[in-house]
Design a protein around this motif. Structure first.
Motif, PDB file in Angstrom:
ATOM      1  N   ARG A  19      -0.087  15.989  33.047  1.00  0.00           N
ATOM      2  CA  ARG A  19      -0.243  16.451  34.442  1.00  0.00           C
ATOM      3  C   ARG A  19       1.077  16.358  35.196  1.00  0.00           C
ATOM      4  O   ARG A  19       1.419  17.244  35.986  1.00  0.00           O
ATOM      5  CB  ARG A  19      -1.331  15.624  35.137  1.00  0.00           C
ATOM      6  CG  ARG A  19      -2.722  15.861  34.582  1.00  0.00           C
ATOM      7  CD  ARG A  19      -3.788  15.233  35.462  1.00  0.00           C
ATOM      8  NE  ARG A  19      -3.735  13.783  35.455  1.00  0.00           N
ATOM      9  CZ  ARG A  19      -4.364  13.014  34.573  1.00  0.00           C
ATOM     10  NH1 ARG A  19      -5.082  13.564  33.603  1.00  0.00           N
ATOM     11  NH2 ARG A  19      -4.282  11.691  34.638  1.00  0.00           N
ATOM     12  N   GLU A  20       1.826  15.281  34.959  1.00  0.00           N
ATOM     13  CA  GLU A  20       3.112  15.130  35.632  1.00  0.00           C
ATOM     14  C   GLU A  20       4.083  16.231  35.213  1.00  0.00           C
ATOM     15  O   GLU A  20       4.778  16.811  36.060  1.00  0.00           O
ATOM     16  CB  GLU A  20       3.699  13.752  35.335  1.00  0.00           C
ATOM     17  CG  GLU A  20       5.011  13.477  36.061  1.00  0.00           C
ATOM     18  CD  GLU A  20       5.487  12.061  35.857  1.00  0.00           C
ATOM     19  OE1 GLU A  20       6.568  11.888  35.233  1.00  0.00           O
ATOM     20  OE2 GLU A  20       4.799  11.128  36.319  1.00  0.00           O
ATOM     21  N   ASP A  21       4.143  16.512  33.925  1.00  0.00           N
ATOM     22  CA  ASP A  21       5.020  17.586  33.435  1.00  0.00           C
ATOM     23  C   ASP A  21       4.627  18.932  34.035  1.00  0.00           C
ATOM     24  O   ASP A  21       5.487  19.737  34.419  1.00  0.00           O
ATOM     25  CB  ASP A  21       4.960  17.665  31.906  1.00  0.00           C
ATOM     26  CG  ASP A  21       5.641  16.483  31.234  1.00  0.00           C
ATOM     27  OD1 ASP A  21       6.409  15.779  31.919  1.00  0.00           O
ATOM     28  OD2 ASP A  21       5.389  16.256  30.030  1.00  0.00           O
ATOM     29  N   ALA A  22       3.306  19.179  34.103  1.00  0.00           N
ATOM     30  CA  ALA A  22       2.833  20.450  34.666  1.00  0.00           C
ATOM     31  C   ALA A  22       3.206  20.573  36.138  1.00  0.00           C
ATOM     32  O   ALA A  22       3.641  21.639  36.596  1.00  0.00           O
ATOM     33  CB  ALA A  22       1.317  20.561  34.500  1.00  0.00           C
ATOM     34  N   ARG A  40       9.237  23.559  39.989  1.00  0.00           N
ATOM     35  CA  ARG A  40      10.448  24.318  39.671  1.00  0.00           C
ATOM     36  C   ARG A  40      10.247  25.806  39.959  1.00  0.00           C
ATOM     37  O   ARG A  40      11.182  26.499  40.348  1.00  0.00           O
ATOM     38  CB  ARG A  40      10.830  24.133  38.196  1.00  0.00           C
ATOM     39  CG  ARG A  40      11.497  22.824  37.875  1.00  0.00           C
ATOM     40  CD  ARG A  40      12.237  22.906  36.545  1.00  0.00           C
ATOM     41  NE  ARG A  40      11.363  23.276  35.440  1.00  0.00           N
ATOM     42  CZ  ARG A  40      10.701  22.419  34.692  1.00  0.00           C
ATOM     43  NH1 ARG A  40      10.795  21.124  34.931  1.00  0.00           N
ATOM     44  NH2 ARG A  40       9.936  22.847  33.687  1.00  0.00           N
ATOM     45  N   LYS A  41       9.027  26.283  39.751  1.00  0.00           N
ATOM     46  CA  LYS A  41       8.727  27.700  39.964  1.00  0.00           C
ATOM     47  C   LYS A  41       8.472  28.030  41.436  1.00  0.00           C
ATOM     48  O   LYS A  41       8.316  29.204  41.788  1.00  0.00           O
ATOM     49  CB  LYS A  41       7.473  28.094  39.160  1.00  0.00           C
ATOM     50  CG  LYS A  41       7.559  27.826  37.668  1.00  0.00           C
ATOM     51  CD  LYS A  41       8.602  28.697  37.008  1.00  0.00           C
ATOM     52  CE  LYS A  41       8.659  28.464  35.511  1.00  0.00           C
ATOM     53  NZ  LYS A  41       9.794  29.168  34.888  1.00  0.00           N
ATOM     54  N   THR A  42       8.419  27.014  42.289  1.00  0.00           N
ATOM     55  CA  THR A  42       8.033  27.222  43.688  1.00  0.00           C
ATOM     56  C   THR A  42       9.239  27.505  44.563  1.00  0.00           C
ATOM     57  O   THR A  42      10.194  26.723  44.583  1.00  0.00           O
ATOM     58  CB  THR A  42       7.290  25.984  44.232  1.00  0.00           C
ATOM     59  OG1 THR A  42       6.140  25.723  43.420  1.00  0.00           O
ATOM     60  CG2 THR A  42       6.851  26.203  45.666  1.00  0.00           C
ATOM     61  N   THR A  78       4.058  12.261  42.806  1.00  0.00           N
ATOM     62  CA  THR A  78       5.073  12.638  41.821  1.00  0.00           C
ATOM     63  C   THR A  78       6.180  13.448  42.482  1.00  0.00           C
ATOM     64  O   THR A  78       7.379  13.189  42.281  1.00  0.00           O
ATOM     65  CB  THR A  78       4.434  13.458  40.687  1.00  0.00           C
ATOM     66  OG1 THR A  78       3.534  12.618  39.960  1.00  0.00           O
ATOM     67  CG2 THR A  78       5.496  13.997  39.735  1.00  0.00           C
ATOM     68  N   LEU A  79       5.810  14.439  43.284  1.00  0.00           N
ATOM     69  CA  LEU A  79       6.808  15.324  43.890  1.00  0.00           C
ATOM     70  C   LEU A  79       7.531  14.678  45.066  1.00  0.00           C
ATOM     71  O   LEU A  79       8.680  15.008  45.347  1.00  0.00           O
ATOM     72  CB  LEU A  79       6.139  16.626  44.342  1.00  0.00           C
ATOM     73  CG  LEU A  79       5.579  17.484  43.200  1.00  0.00           C
ATOM     74  CD1 LEU A  79       4.953  18.750  43.750  1.00  0.00           C
ATOM     75  CD2 LEU A  79       6.666  17.837  42.187  1.00  0.00           C
ATOM     76  N   ALA A 107      10.664  18.219  48.487  1.00  0.00           N
ATOM     77  CA  ALA A 107       9.253  18.511  48.757  1.00  0.00           C
ATOM     78  C   ALA A 107       8.805  17.782  50.013  1.00  0.00           C
ATOM     79  O   ALA A 107       9.227  16.652  50.281  1.00  0.00           O
ATOM     80  CB  ALA A 107       8.394  18.075  47.575  1.00  0.00           C
ATOM     81  N   SER A 108       7.960  18.430  50.784  1.00  0.00           N
ATOM     82  CA  SER A 108       7.341  17.784  51.943  1.00  0.00           C
ATOM     83  C   SER A 108       5.897  18.253  52.029  1.00  0.00           C
ATOM     84  O   SER A 108       5.558  19.365  51.614  1.00  0.00           O
ATOM     85  CB  SER A 108       8.089  18.107  53.234  1.00  0.00           C
ATOM     86  OG  SER A 108       8.202  19.507  53.411  1.00  0.00           O
TER      87      SER A 108
END
Length: 482
Positions: free
Chosen positions: A276-279, A285-287, A311-312, A326-327
């Motif tokens: 889940r963390e990797d996903a 990264r895609k965002t 995580t983020l 990230a926020s």
């Protein structure tokens, strides 16, 4: 001047002083009354709830056609069983936690036996204890199973979850649409796209701007069903909306980004925490602008989302390609640990959306979807800081003129985490505030001002409401006169 005139002037002066004092007090109780921006109270900027949702007509017709053609016996029972299974789904127990549980059970059994019997055959006893430990683990450990979708299970899933999944995603996306009116995404990535409900919900929000929608799902049969839905269950027809691409794997290049990235009811299908963390890191990264994560409104679903959020916010990849941090955009008005994880018993932070079902045989016409979600953004301090600013940072501090959220920069906005309970001349609001605390606030017109009171009374579970500081000595009973 006559005595009567002097007395009249004196009375007028006293009345004016009293009136001015009253006006001053009211002004302190109702600061920033322009936060409505000309809108009626029932449409104040914090309202993001939607009325009862219905699937797009073409999607509904296509789904009914596919289900009718499949001719699955006992579909209503199978659909309900699948709903119950998904709702009760838990995370797979980690190997380390399972080993530790086995060791604790073994120590406990050894201590019980040695207290009663000192002279025992240790080898024979060890075998019995191992059998007992395995039996107890089988009995008490959740047995996680990977869902493998074939065409039949995909149709059952369509009957069971198409309308509810669409309602949850549509409600989550409305948070962005309502609060960031300037956001017009051109590209969408849907991870774990299933039947393509995210593409339909996104198209209903931004039909004119979206030019590319990439739907990724590892199940080939589900991708096929999603394409059939898009073409109205007719291979010869054109898709209802174009530029939708179905894939079984994510784009490889880390530099390819999408304005909007969504993962709905997918993280719970990944077995281990590291998966889940990797996903989550891959999706981030895609965002380019917004990352939307949606799960069931259960304790498990909520905790999975809080893992992803933490995580983020608190971890960083070894290789970073986009350095914008990230926020949290929604629903949390803060970036601290979720206060609901500290309650006893632990309760999920979830929301609800009423929707029309497919009205298949055996189905109720209206249901309510209970879900949890989290939205993270790369937009930096403009949107997120403006929306999540607490009273401690000062009500008079300004905000960038580029803020598109529509929420007043001088007020602290809290999230309603339970149904609002309106009573005579007061209303009970349970909310999550920007200081990371849960509060039960009794909002009255005298304490909080007429505008805040009427906004709170017009709000519902999941909306945001403005919070006003109450001066010491202004505490009154909850049923006071407006």
């Amino acid at each position: 001047m006559s005595l009567r005139s002097i007395s009249a002037c004196s009375l007028c002066h006293r009345f004016l002083v009293v009136k001015l004092r009253g006006m001053s007090t009211a002004a302190k109780l109702q600061p920033h009354t322009d936060f409505l921006k000309g809108e009626p109270h029932r449409k104040h900027p914090g309202v993001t709830n939607l009325k009862t949702l219905r699937l797009p007509e073409k999607l509904q017709v296509a789904a009914r056609s596919i289900i009718h053609r499949a001719q699955i016996k006992g579909l209503d029972v199978k659909a309900q069983n699948l709903v119950d299974f998904l709702w009760s789904r838990k995370r797979k127990v980690e190997d380390g936690a399972l080993r530790q549980k086995a060791l604790n059970l073994e120590r406990e059994l050894w201590s019980k036996v040695t207290e009663k019997h000192r002279d025992v055959d240790e080898q024979l006893l060890e075998e019995r204890i191992q059998k007992k430990v395995l039996s107890e683990l089988r009995r008490t450990t959740y047995h996680w199973k990977q869902l493998k979708f074939d065409e039949e299970l995909g149709v059952i899933y369509m009957a069971a979850r198409l309308a509810g999944g669409y309602a949850a995603v549509r409600r989550a996306l409305n948070e962005i649409k309502k609060r960031d009116e300037s956001f017009c995404p051109e590209s969408l990535l849907d991870f774990g796209s299933g039947l393509g409900t995210v593409a339909w919900a996104s198209h209903s929000c931004w039909p004119d701007s979206l030019k590319e929608m990439v739907c990724v799902d590892s199940s080939g049969p589900m991708n096929t069903l999603a394409e059939r839905l898009l073409k109205g269950d007719n291979e010869k027809e054109e898709p209802h909306f174009k530029h939708v691409y179905f894939r079984q794997f994510l784009p490889v290049s880390p530099k390819v980004q999408f304005d909007l990235v969504v993962s709905a009811f997918t993280l719970s299908e990944l077995p281990r925490a590291v998966d889940r963390e990797d996903a989550v890191f891959t999706l981030w990264r895609k965002t380019n602008r917004y990352l939307v994560l949606v799960e069931n409104g259960t304790k498990e679903g909520h905790q999975i989302l809080m893992e992803a959020r933490d995580t983020l916010l608190n971890k960083q990849e070894k290789t970073v390609h986009d350095f914008r941090p990230a926020s949290t955009f929604a629903p949390c008005p803060h970036e601290m640990m979720c206060p609901k994880l500290n309650t006893d018993p632990v309760l999920p932070c979830n929301f609800q959306q009423r929707y029309h079902t497919l009205s298949l045989p055996g189905q109720i016409c209206h249901l309510t979807e209970k879900f949890s979600y989290v939205i993270l953004t790369r937009t930096g301090s403009k949107v997120s800081a403006g929306l999540n600013r607490g009273l401690d940072s000062g009500l008079d501090s300004g905000l960038d003129s580029g803020l598109d959220s529509g929420l007043d920069s001088g007020l602290d906005w809290a999230r309603l985490i339970a149904p609002v309970l309106p009573r005579t001349r007061h209303v009970h609001c349970r909310m999550c505030c920007s200081d990371g605390q849960l509060q039960h606030v009794v909002v009255t017109p005298r304490k909080h001002g007429r505008d805040v009171y009427r906004c709170a009374r017009s709000s519902d579970w999941g909306d945001q409401v403005p919070v006003v500081q109450i001066r010491d000595g202004d505490e009154q009973s909850g049923s006071e006169e407006p």
